[in-house]
Scaffold this motif. Structure first.
Motif, mmCIF file in Angstrom:
data_model
loop_
_atom_site.group_PDB
_atom_site.id
_atom_site.type_symbol
_atom_site.label_atom_id
_atom_site.label_comp_id
_atom_site.label_asym_id
_atom_site.label_seq_id
_atom_site.Cartn_x
_atom_site.Cartn_y
_atom_site.Cartn_z
ATOM 1 N N ASP A 172 3.513 0.841 6.832
ATOM 2 C CA ASP A 172 2.823 2.110 7.036
ATOM 3 C C ASP A 172 1.575 1.859 7.867
ATOM 4 O O ASP A 172 1.259 0.721 8.227
ATOM 5 C CB ASP A 172 2.462 2.778 5.700
ATOM 6 C CG ASP A 172 1.671 1.866 4.776
ATOM 7 O OD1 ASP A 172 0.616 1.337 5.201
ATOM 8 O OD2 ASP A 172 2.095 1.660 3.624
ATOM 9 N N SER A 173 0.853 2.925 8.182
ATOM 10 C CA SER A 173 -0.321 2.825 9.048
ATOM 11 C C SER A 173 -1.609 2.560 8.287
ATOM 12 O O SER A 173 -2.682 2.578 8.882
ATOM 13 C CB SER A 173 -0.478 4.124 9.854
ATOM 14 O OG SER A 173 -0.632 5.234 8.985
ATOM 15 N N VAL A 174 -1.533 2.310 6.993
ATOM 16 C CA VAL A 174 -2.724 2.091 6.161
ATOM 17 C C VAL A 174 -2.937 0.619 5.860
ATOM 18 O O VAL A 174 -4.049 0.090 5.942
ATOM 19 C CB VAL A 174 -2.640 2.912 4.865
ATOM 20 C CG1 VAL A 174 -3.870 2.663 3.994
ATOM 21 C CG2 VAL A 174 -2.506 4.401 5.175
ATOM 22 N N THR A 175 -1.869 -0.074 5.513
ATOM 23 C CA THR A 175 -1.997 -1.464 5.098
ATOM 24 C C THR A 175 -2.391 -2.371 6.261
ATOM 25 O O THR A 175 -1.907 -2.190 7.387
ATOM 26 C CB THR A 175 -0.683 -1.962 4.477
ATOM 27 O OG1 THR A 175 -0.809 -3.350 4.129
ATOM 28 C CG2 THR A 175 0.468 -1.805 5.445
ATOM 29 N N PRO A 176 -3.261 -3.367 6.030
ATOM 30 C CA PRO A 176 -3.613 -4.331 7.088
ATOM 31 C C PRO A 176 -2.692 -5.543 7.125
ATOM 32 O O PRO A 176 -2.930 -6.468 7.892
ATOM 33 C CB PRO A 176 -5.036 -4.742 6.701
ATOM 34 C CG PRO A 176 -5.059 -4.641 5.211
ATOM 35 C CD PRO A 176 -4.138 -3.514 4.847
ATOM 36 N N TRP A 177 -1.641 -5.575 6.310
ATOM 37 C CA TRP A 177 -0.728 -6.714 6.237
ATOM 38 C C TRP A 177 0.515 -6.445 7.089
ATOM 39 O O TRP A 177 1.124 -5.383 7.003
ATOM 40 C CB TRP A 177 -0.320 -6.988 4.802
ATOM 41 C CG TRP A 177 -1.440 -7.518 3.952
ATOM 42 C CD1 TRP A 177 -2.275 -6.796 3.161
ATOM 43 C CD2 TRP A 177 -1.838 -8.880 3.837
ATOM 44 N NE1 TRP A 177 -3.189 -7.622 2.546
ATOM 45 C CE2 TRP A 177 -2.945 -8.922 2.940
ATOM 46 C CE3 TRP A 177 -1.392 -10.080 4.385
ATOM 47 C CZ2 TRP A 177 -3.587 -10.103 2.590
ATOM 48 C CZ3 TRP A 177 -2.027 -11.262 4.035
ATOM 49 C CH2 TRP A 177 -3.100 -11.273 3.151
ATOM 50 N N TYR A 178 0.875 -7.443 7.893
ATOM 51 C CA TYR A 178 2.029 -7.351 8.776
ATOM 52 C C TYR A 178 3.007 -8.485 8.458
ATOM 53 O O TYR A 178 2.579 -9.630 8.209
ATOM 54 C CB TYR A 178 1.630 -7.478 10.246
ATOM 55 C CG TYR A 178 0.779 -6.360 10.792
ATOM 56 C CD1 TYR A 178 1.346 -5.352 11.565
ATOM 57 C CD2 TYR A 178 -0.586 -6.323 10.561
ATOM 58 C CE1 TYR A 178 0.570 -4.328 12.090
ATOM 59 C CE2 TYR A 178 -1.374 -5.304 11.075
ATOM 60 C CZ TYR A 178 -0.791 -4.310 11.837
ATOM 61 O OH TYR A 178 -1.573 -3.304 12.349
ATOM 62 N N ALA A 179 4.282 -8.179 8.486
ATOM 63 C CA ALA A 179 5.296 -9.231 8.507
ATOM 64 C C ALA A 179 5.386 -9.730 9.948
ATOM 65 O O ALA A 179 5.607 -8.943 10.870
ATOM 66 C CB ALA A 179 6.634 -8.695 8.035
ATOM 67 N N SER A 180 5.218 -11.055 10.146
ATOM 68 C CA SER A 180 5.001 -11.567 11.497
ATOM 69 C C SER A 180 5.888 -12.759 11.813
ATOM 70 O O SER A 180 6.306 -13.507 10.923
ATOM 71 C CB SER A 180 3.532 -11.980 11.685
ATOM 72 O OG SER A 180 2.663 -10.899 11.417
ATOM 73 N N ALA A 181 6.126 -12.917 13.114
ATOM 74 C CA ALA A 181 6.744 -14.120 13.666
ATOM 75 C C ALA A 181 5.809 -14.644 14.752
ATOM 76 O O ALA A 181 5.306 -13.868 15.569
ATOM 77 C CB ALA A 181 8.122 -13.806 14.242
#
Length: 361
Positions: A172-181
């Motif tokens: 969502d556009s609120v959380t600062p956590w990203y699933a990343s590669a």
């Protein structure tokens, strides 16, 4: 009779108001009386008067009357150019080039000293994409420094090529956590030597490092703070030079040109203006291998302070700290290729100080 005289007076004043001639007015009165006599109609106070409409006079106007008289005295040309309309793009670009030059010269200097000149060039390119819950950050950093000192010739002072690419997605556009590669690649431009023997100890893609893995990224909104944690990252070390490969440099097996590890990676970058016109830039990389030596952490830490003088002149103070367990120092190899004295890893430290030209484009 009195009524008739009253009508006569009314018509007289009406004709004076409407600018009618007495003759026409008297003719209209007679016509009216004849109509009343023929129809035996009852007399009323209503009077109907009709006259032919005249065409409106249209005065033609020439071109001279339509054109305003404007006196142009010493017309000025357009000095400021209009900005071109650029289409909207989801990509954000950042480009910066800097060049620091230091020079020392002596003429009949009693205290002694050697003439020298040094230069350090930096090129930073960034291409960042952001749309909705998707981000893709790409950065290329190039640096090269040389020094010329009387009696020693040309020597390299700094050299690296670093490329980083991180792709992230959040729910969502609120959380600062990203699933990343994430992908990281490091190497250098030219040969490095050990002086005074002038023995080559590093070259392009010897070593070269490639990090590839997945994890999570913490990136708060409107803050230049990025924390990346990857529990599963592959580290590949390349030694494509045959001489260094035969020596088993940078952790590869003798004669081999690649070495692969699997471990845990943490990176952090933080940019902040700590005081007015003083910008701090911090970069940290921590890595440990699961198989060979878990818990033995290799780190790469850069800390730079930029003191802004004006738009084109900056002063830079920086430090660079490296520790890699695969890079050995004081290793002694016999002529037959056997290692007589194994080297030991050491902390590598570099300090930078310079004032130079900066250009952003």
């Amino acid at each position: 009779m009195r009524l008739f005289k009253a009508h006569i007076l009314k018509l007289f004043f009406l004709s004076a108001f409407l600018n009618l001639s007495p003759t026409s007015l008297f003719a209209q009165i007679q016509e009216r009386d004849s109509v009343f006599d023929q129809t035996n109609a009852t007399q009323t106070d209503t009077i109907v008067i009709r006259w032919p409409q005249k065409k409106a006079k249209i005065v033609s106007r020439g071109l001279k009357d339509l054109t305003p008289e404007v006196l142009l005295v010493k017309p000025k040309t357009l000095v400021k150019k209009y900005k071109k309309i650029t289409p909207f793009s989801l990509w954000e670009s950042q480009n910066q080039f800097s060049l620091n030059i230091n020079e020392v010269a002596f003429v009949n200097w009693n205290a002694g000293g050697e003439n020298s000149i040094s230069g350090l060039a930096n090129l930073n390119l960034a291409r960042n994409y952001k749309f909705g819950n998707i981000t893709w950050a790409n950065e290329l950093r190039l640096r090269y420094g040389i020094n010329i000192q009387e009696g020693q010739g040309l020597r390299k002072t700094d050299d690296f090529i670093k490329f980083s690419s991180v792709f992230g997605y959040r729910k969502d556009s609120v959380t600062p956590w990203y699933a990343s590669a994430k992908l990281n690649f490091n190497t250098q431009f030219s040969d490095g030597f050990r002086f005074p023997e002038e023995i080559p100890i590093s070259r392009f893609m010897a070593p070269g490092y490639l990090f590839l893995g997945g994890g999570v990224t913490f990136e708060p909104k409107d803050k230049k703070f990025i924390l990346y944690v990857s529990p599963l990252t592959q580290k590949s070390t390349f030694v494509l030079d045959e001489t260094l490969s035969n020596q088993g440099a940078f952790g590869v097996q003798r004669g081999e040109k690649t070495f692969t590890e699997l471990g845990f990676l943490v990176t952090n970058s933080w940019e902040k203006e700590i005081l007015k016109n003083i910008l701090m830039n911090h970069r940290l990389t921590l890595y440990t291998d699961y198989i060979r030596s878990f818990g033995n952490v290799d780190f790469d830490w850069e800390m730079n302070f930029t003191l802004k003088v004006n738009q084109y002149v900056n002063a830079n103070i920086g430090t660079h700290l490296i520790y890699d367990d695969d890079i050995k120092f004081d290793e002694v190899v016999a002529e037959d290729g056997t290692v007589t004295t194994p080297g030991t890893p050491r902390i590598q430290f570099k300090q930078l100080l310079g004032v130079g030209f900066v250009y952003k484009f």
